[in-house]
Design an enzyme around this catalytic site. Structure first.
Site, PDB file in Angstrom:
ATOM      1  N   THR A  36       0.857  -1.186   0.000  1.00 47.13           N
ATOM      2  CA  THR A  36       0.000   0.000   0.000  1.00 47.13           C
ATOM      3  C   THR A  36       0.892   1.235   0.000  1.00 47.13           C
ATOM      4  OG1 THR A  36      -0.019   0.311   2.404  1.00 47.13           O
ATOM      5  CG2 THR A  36      -1.639  -1.254   1.488  1.00 47.13           C
ATOM      6  N   ASP A  59      -2.715  -9.297  -0.762  1.00 51.85           N
ATOM      7  CA  ASP A  59      -3.577  -8.497   0.102  1.00 51.85           C
ATOM      8  C   ASP A  59      -4.247  -9.450   1.093  1.00 51.85           C
ATOM      9  OD1 ASP A  59      -5.721  -7.024   1.180  1.00 51.85           O
ATOM     10  OD2 ASP A  59      -5.861  -5.788  -0.633  1.00 51.85           O
ATOM     11  N   ALA A  83      -1.255  -3.860   8.567  1.00 49.90           N
ATOM     12  CA  ALA A  83      -2.397  -3.090   9.072  1.00 49.90           C
ATOM     13  C   ALA A  83      -2.429  -1.742   8.392  1.00 49.90           C
ATOM     14  CB  ALA A  83      -2.260  -2.884  10.585  1.00 49.90           C
ATOM     15  N   GLU A  84      -3.586  -1.122   8.428  1.00 52.60           N
ATOM     16  CA  GLU A  84      -3.666   0.324   8.221  1.00 52.60           C
ATOM     17  C   GLU A  84      -3.340   0.899   9.594  1.00 52.60           C
ATOM     18  OE1 GLU A  84      -4.141   2.166   5.606  1.00 52.60           O
ATOM     19  OE2 GLU A  84      -4.540   0.563   4.184  1.00 52.60           O
ATOM     20  N   ASP A 130      -0.768  -0.072  22.046  1.00 51.42           N
ATOM     21  CA  ASP A 130      -1.321   0.331  23.357  1.00 51.42           C
ATOM     22  C   ASP A 130      -2.569   1.193  23.187  1.00 51.42           C
ATOM     23  OD1 ASP A 130      -0.107   2.636  22.359  1.00 51.42           O
ATOM     24  OD2 ASP A 130       1.023   3.074  24.192  1.00 51.42           O
ATOM     25  N   GLU A 131      -2.847   1.639  21.941  1.00 48.95           N
ATOM     26  CA  GLU A 131      -3.995   2.529  21.734  1.00 48.95           C
ATOM     27  C   GLU A 131      -5.327   1.824  21.986  1.00 48.95           C
ATOM     28  OE1 GLU A 131      -3.635   5.221  18.407  1.00 48.95           O
ATOM     29  OE2 GLU A 131      -1.453   5.079  18.449  1.00 48.95           O
ATOM     30  N   ALA A 156      -9.969   1.163  17.437  1.00 49.39           N
ATOM     31  CA  ALA A 156     -11.121   0.252  17.546  1.00 49.39           C
ATOM     32  C   ALA A 156     -10.914  -0.970  16.648  1.00 49.39           C
ATOM     33  CB  ALA A 156     -12.412   0.979  17.165  1.00 49.39           C
ATOM     34  N   ASN A 183       4.155   3.963  21.035  1.00 46.14           N
ATOM     35  CA  ASN A 183       4.561   4.596  19.759  1.00 46.14           C
ATOM     36  C   ASN A 183       6.009   4.280  19.398  1.00 46.14           C
ATOM     37  OD1 ASN A 183       2.213   6.239  20.714  1.00 46.14           O
ATOM     38  ND2 ASN A 183       2.656   7.344  18.827  1.00 46.14           N
ATOM     39  N   LEU A 194       4.178  11.579  13.423  1.00 46.71           N
ATOM     40  CA  LEU A 194       4.731  12.803  14.009  1.00 46.71           C
ATOM     41  C   LEU A 194       6.231  12.997  13.747  1.00 46.71           C
ATOM     42  CD1 LEU A 194       4.187  15.280  15.957  1.00 46.71           C
ATOM     43  CD2 LEU A 194       5.137  13.845  17.752  1.00 46.71           C
ATOM     44  N   PRO A 209       3.199  21.313  12.185  1.00 46.31           N
ATOM     45  CA  PRO A 209       1.818  21.404  12.670  1.00 46.31           C
ATOM     46  C   PRO A 209       1.599  20.598  13.954  1.00 46.31           C
ATOM     47  CG  PRO A 209       1.943  19.875  10.823  1.00 46.31           C
ATOM     48  CD  PRO A 209       3.328  20.370  11.047  1.00 46.31           C
TER      49      PRO A 209
HETATM   50  P1  NAD Z   1       2.916   0.776   8.368  1.00 42.55           P
HETATM   51  O1  NAD Z   1       1.678   1.500   8.019  1.00 42.55           O
HETATM   52  O2  NAD Z   1       4.231   1.475   8.241  1.00 42.55           O
HETATM   53  O3  NAD Z   1       3.035  -0.543   7.463  1.00 42.55           O
HETATM   54  C1  NAD Z   1       1.954  -1.382   7.251  1.00 42.55           C
HETATM   55  C2  NAD Z   1       2.357  -2.417   6.193  1.00 42.55           C
HETATM   56  O4  NAD Z   1       1.230  -3.295   6.010  1.00 42.55           O
HETATM   57  C3  NAD Z   1       2.671  -1.810   4.821  1.00 42.55           C
HETATM   58  O5  NAD Z   1       3.818  -2.428   4.268  1.00 42.55           O
HETATM   59  C4  NAD Z   1       1.438  -2.118   3.993  1.00 42.55           C
HETATM   60  O6  NAD Z   1       1.708  -2.281   2.603  1.00 42.55           O
HETATM   61  C5  NAD Z   1       0.974  -3.422   4.617  1.00 42.55           C
HETATM   62  N1  NAD Z   1      -0.478  -3.644   4.421  1.00 42.55           N
HETATM   63  C6  NAD Z   1      -1.474  -2.762   4.670  1.00 42.55           C
HETATM   64  N2  NAD Z   1      -2.661  -3.289   4.320  1.00 42.55           N
HETATM   65  C7  NAD Z   1      -2.403  -4.531   3.851  1.00 42.55           C
HETATM   66  C8  NAD Z   1      -3.202  -5.583   3.337  1.00 42.55           C
HETATM   67  N3  NAD Z   1      -4.530  -5.450   3.230  1.00 42.55           N
HETATM   68  N4  NAD Z   1      -2.601  -6.743   2.977  1.00 42.55           N
HETATM   69  C9  NAD Z   1      -1.250  -6.892   3.067  1.00 42.55           C
HETATM   70  N5  NAD Z   1      -0.442  -5.917   3.522  1.00 42.55           N
HETATM   71  C10 NAD Z   1      -1.000  -4.763   3.910  1.00 42.55           C
HETATM   72  O7  NAD Z   1       2.684   0.220   9.844  1.00 42.55           O
HETATM   73  P2  NAD Z   1       3.733   0.038  11.032  1.00 42.55           P
HETATM   74  O8  NAD Z   1       3.893   1.311  11.736  1.00 42.55           O
HETATM   75  O9  NAD Z   1       4.902  -0.686  10.512  1.00 42.55           O
HETATM   76  O10 NAD Z   1       2.885  -0.923  11.989  1.00 42.55           O
HETATM   77  C11 NAD Z   1       2.970  -2.333  11.872  1.00 42.55           C
HETATM   78  C12 NAD Z   1       2.078  -2.972  12.921  1.00 42.55           C
HETATM   79  O11 NAD Z   1       2.488  -2.551  14.225  1.00 42.55           O
HETATM   80  C13 NAD Z   1       0.602  -2.576  12.803  1.00 42.55           C
HETATM   81  O12 NAD Z   1      -0.180  -3.705  13.055  1.00 42.55           O
HETATM   82  C14 NAD Z   1       0.412  -1.531  13.876  1.00 42.55           C
HETATM   83  O13 NAD Z   1      -0.911  -1.529  14.359  1.00 42.55           O
HETATM   84  C15 NAD Z   1       1.383  -2.013  14.939  1.00 42.55           C
HETATM   85  N6  NAD Z   1       1.927  -0.980  15.825  1.00 42.55           N
HETATM   86  C16 NAD Z   1       2.495   0.139  15.289  1.00 42.55           C
HETATM   87  C17 NAD Z   1       3.046   1.087  16.153  1.00 42.55           C
HETATM   88  C18 NAD Z   1       3.708   2.340  15.612  1.00 42.55           C
HETATM   89  O14 NAD Z   1       4.068   3.231  16.392  1.00 42.55           O
HETATM   90  N7  NAD Z   1       3.925   2.457  14.320  1.00 42.55           N
HETATM   91  C19 NAD Z   1       3.008   0.901  17.542  1.00 42.55           C
HETATM   92  C20 NAD Z   1       2.422  -0.275  18.042  1.00 42.55           C
HETATM   93  C21 NAD Z   1       1.886  -1.197  17.168  1.00 42.55           C
HETATM   94  P1  TYD Z   2       1.154   9.890  15.421  1.00 42.85           P
HETATM   95  O1  TYD Z   2       2.592   9.824  15.037  1.00 42.85           O
HETATM   96  O2  TYD Z   2       0.127  10.034  14.353  1.00 42.85           O
HETATM   97  O3  TYD Z   2       0.877   8.601  16.323  1.00 42.85           O
HETATM   98  P2  TYD Z   2      -0.453   8.204  17.201  1.00 42.85           P
HETATM   99  O4  TYD Z   2      -1.553   9.100  16.832  1.00 42.85           O
HETATM  100  O5  TYD Z   2      -0.684   6.793  16.775  1.00 42.85           O
HETATM  101  O6  TYD Z   2      -0.024   8.345  18.634  1.00 42.85           O
HETATM  102  O7  TYD Z   2       0.956  11.095  16.434  1.00 42.85           O
HETATM  103  C1  TYD Z   2       1.708  11.179  17.636  1.00 42.85           C
HETATM  104  C2  TYD Z   2       1.201  12.389  18.404  1.00 42.85           C
HETATM  105  O8  TYD Z   2       1.527  13.572  17.668  1.00 42.85           O
HETATM  106  C3  TYD Z   2      -0.301  12.405  18.586  1.00 42.85           C
HETATM  107  O9  TYD Z   2      -0.615  12.957  19.868  1.00 42.85           O
HETATM  108  C4  TYD Z   2      -0.789  13.359  17.490  1.00 42.85           C
HETATM  109  C5  TYD Z   2       0.356  14.334  17.358  1.00 42.85           C
HETATM  110  N1  TYD Z   2       0.551  14.905  16.000  1.00 42.85           N
HETATM  111  C6  TYD Z   2       0.665  16.292  15.837  1.00 42.85           C
HETATM  112  O10 TYD Z   2       0.585  17.062  16.803  1.00 42.85           O
HETATM  113  N2  TYD Z   2       0.857  16.780  14.575  1.00 42.85           N
HETATM  114  C7  TYD Z   2       0.942  15.976  13.478  1.00 42.85           C
HETATM  115  O11 TYD Z   2       1.093  16.491  12.334  1.00 42.85           O
HETATM  116  C8  TYD Z   2       0.853  14.561  13.667  1.00 42.85           C
HETATM  117  C9  TYD Z   2       0.934  13.619  12.492  1.00 42.85           C
HETATM  118  C10 TYD Z   2       0.668  14.058  14.944  1.00 42.85           C
END
Ligand code: NAD
Ligand code: TYD
Length: 355
Positions: A36, A59, A83-84, A130-131, A156, A183, A194, A209
């Site tokens: 994606t 997918d 995930a999204e 943790d969300e 959710a 995070n 962020l 922002p």
């Molecule tokens: P990301 O958005 O950077 O990457 C998501 C990946 O999943 C992408 O490579 C995308 O192509 C793939 N993907 C999306 N929809 C798909 C589908 N339908 N089929 C196959 N592949 C698909 O996400 P991330 O930040 O790397 O997060 C990975 C996981 O960790 C997620 O499950 C997220 O909820 C979890 N997580 C993320 C954070 C964070 O801070 N980023 C923290 C805790 C948990």
């Molecule tokens: P984000 O990186 O989107 O992670 P999450 O919402 O999953 O915690 O955002 C981290 C924090 O930063 C969150 O409190 C929202 C805030 N934020 C901003 O203030 N400005 C921005 O442009 C973005 C993307 C996030």
């Protein structure tokens, strides 16, 4: 052992594969990703030719395709990252979050149920956030016993997927493990989140922002510390258990942005005051959780995991990585990035005020 990694072209999944593929030539890693907007194949360049690695563009919402991948690769372990993942996108368009995060997880669980006859050495590791626990006040921490109370369509949908995973364990005896992490930040993160957004905007002298008053607190963990924790749980965590992962790095958003301005200034030789002046307070995110903070006692005590990076060392590595990897950045920004920036920030301008 065959390890099927979903979402391995995204931020955390790619860091996970780049860490583990070279370390474990005895395993076969199959990366299943739909590619994606959040994915970048360039992130996988260091391991693309490794003998123990292969990629399947699939997918996970396509149940037949998931079934074919299981039949072909016979995984023993599934590490489910796909995930999204962005809260603001989930607010503007929640449907795909339900499809990928809920239905996609369901398809993977069903494929495990169908293809895994002998469950003895199998693991379905679900990577969550943790969300799902909602928002904390000024005191306290999320433990594995904290009740679920998600606020955004993203959280959710992740909460719903966690429930499915636990239900497949209780009902069908599937050997599952769940981690809920705070995070993440570090190299390879898509610049809608962020930290990379602020680094790139600072470098380009664009506004920084900050939603609301910038007082929301997040508990930051360097991405490879998260990946090491996941691998520890895959190897030695107890089946059916949940582990919270976090690095005790609670920071307000405004403190994070200030720290980034100083780091970018130091690393590029510009005056920090010039970057700090780019801070702009904009209209808040609806349903914006006030504070996240993880109690990671269980994984520290039971599995001996501790993070290696401090906030200071991890942030410096991150800033240096974004400054050194322009080709990667231009790749991710060439897609729908501009459209997204306009969609998310365009109507926040009413609430704008200079810092
Ligand atoms: P990301 O958005 O950077 O990457 C998501 C990946 O999943 C992408 O490579 C995308 O192509 C793939 N993907 C999306 N929809 C798909 C589908 N339908 N089929 C196959 N592949 C698909 O996400 P991330 O930040 O790397 O997060 C990975 C996981 O960790 C997620 O499950 C997220 O909820 C979890 N997580 C993320 C954070 C964070 O801070 N980023 C923290 C805790 C948990
Ligand atoms: P984000 O990186 O989107 O992670 P999450 O919402 O999953 O915690 O955002 C981290 C924090 O930063 C969150 O409190 C929202 C805030 N934020 C901003 O203030 N400005 C921005 O442009 C973005 C993307 C996030």
């Amino acid at each position: 052992m065959n390890v099927l990694v979903t979402g391995g072209a995204g931020f955390i999944g790619a860091n996970f594969l780049r860490l583990l593929v070279p370390r474990h030539p005895e395993h076969r890693f199959v990366n299943v990703d739909a590619l994606t907007y959040a994915a970048n194949p360039k992130s996988l360049a260091p391991i693309a030719e490794a003998p123990g690695y292969c990629f399947e563009r699939v997918d996970i919402t396509d149940a037949d395709a998931v079934d074919r991948v299981f039949a072909t690769h016979q995984p023993d372990v599934v590490v489910h990252f796909a995930a999204e993942s962005h809260v603001d996108r989930s607010i503007l368009g929640p449907k795909q979050f339900l499809r990928t995060n809920f239905e996609g997880t369901f398809n993977l669980l069903e494929a495990c149920r169908k293809h895994w006859q002998d469950l003895g050495d199998k693991v379905f590791h679900h990577v969550s956030t943790d969300e799902v626990y909602g928002s904390l006040g000024t005191e306290g921490f999320f433990t594995e016993e904290t009740a679920y109370d998600p606020s955004s369509p993203y959280s959710a949908s992740k909460a719903a997927s966690d429930h499915l995973v636990r239900a497949w364990h209780r009902t069908y005896g599937l050997p599952v493990k769940i981690t809920n992490c705070s995070n993440n930040y570090g190299p390879l993160q898509f610049p809608e989140k962020l930290i990379p957004l602020m680094i790139l905007n600072a470098v380009e002298r664009k506004p920084l922002p900050i939603y609301g008053e910038g007082l929301n607190v997040r508990d930051w963990l360097y991405v490879t510390d998260h990946c090491e924790a996941i691998w520890k749980v895959v190897q030695s965590g107890a089946v059916g258990e949940t582990y919270n992962i976090g690095g005790h790095n609670e920071k307000t958003n405004i403190d994070v942005v200030d720290a980034l301005c100083h780091l970018v200034a130091e690393e590029t030789g510009v005056d920090a005051a010039e970057l700090l002046a780019l801070k702009t307070f904009v209209k808040d995110r609806p349903g914006h959780d006030m504070r996240y903070a993880i109690d990671a006692t269980k994984i520290e005590r039971d599995l001996g995991w501790t993070p290696k990076q401090t906030f200071e060392s991890g942030m410096r590595e991150t800033v240096r990585w974004y400054l050194a990897n322009d080709a990667w950045i231009q790749d991710v920004k060439s897609g729908d990035y501009k459209t997204w920036i306009e969609a998310n920030y365009g109507d926040r301008r009413d609430g704008e005020s200079a810092s």
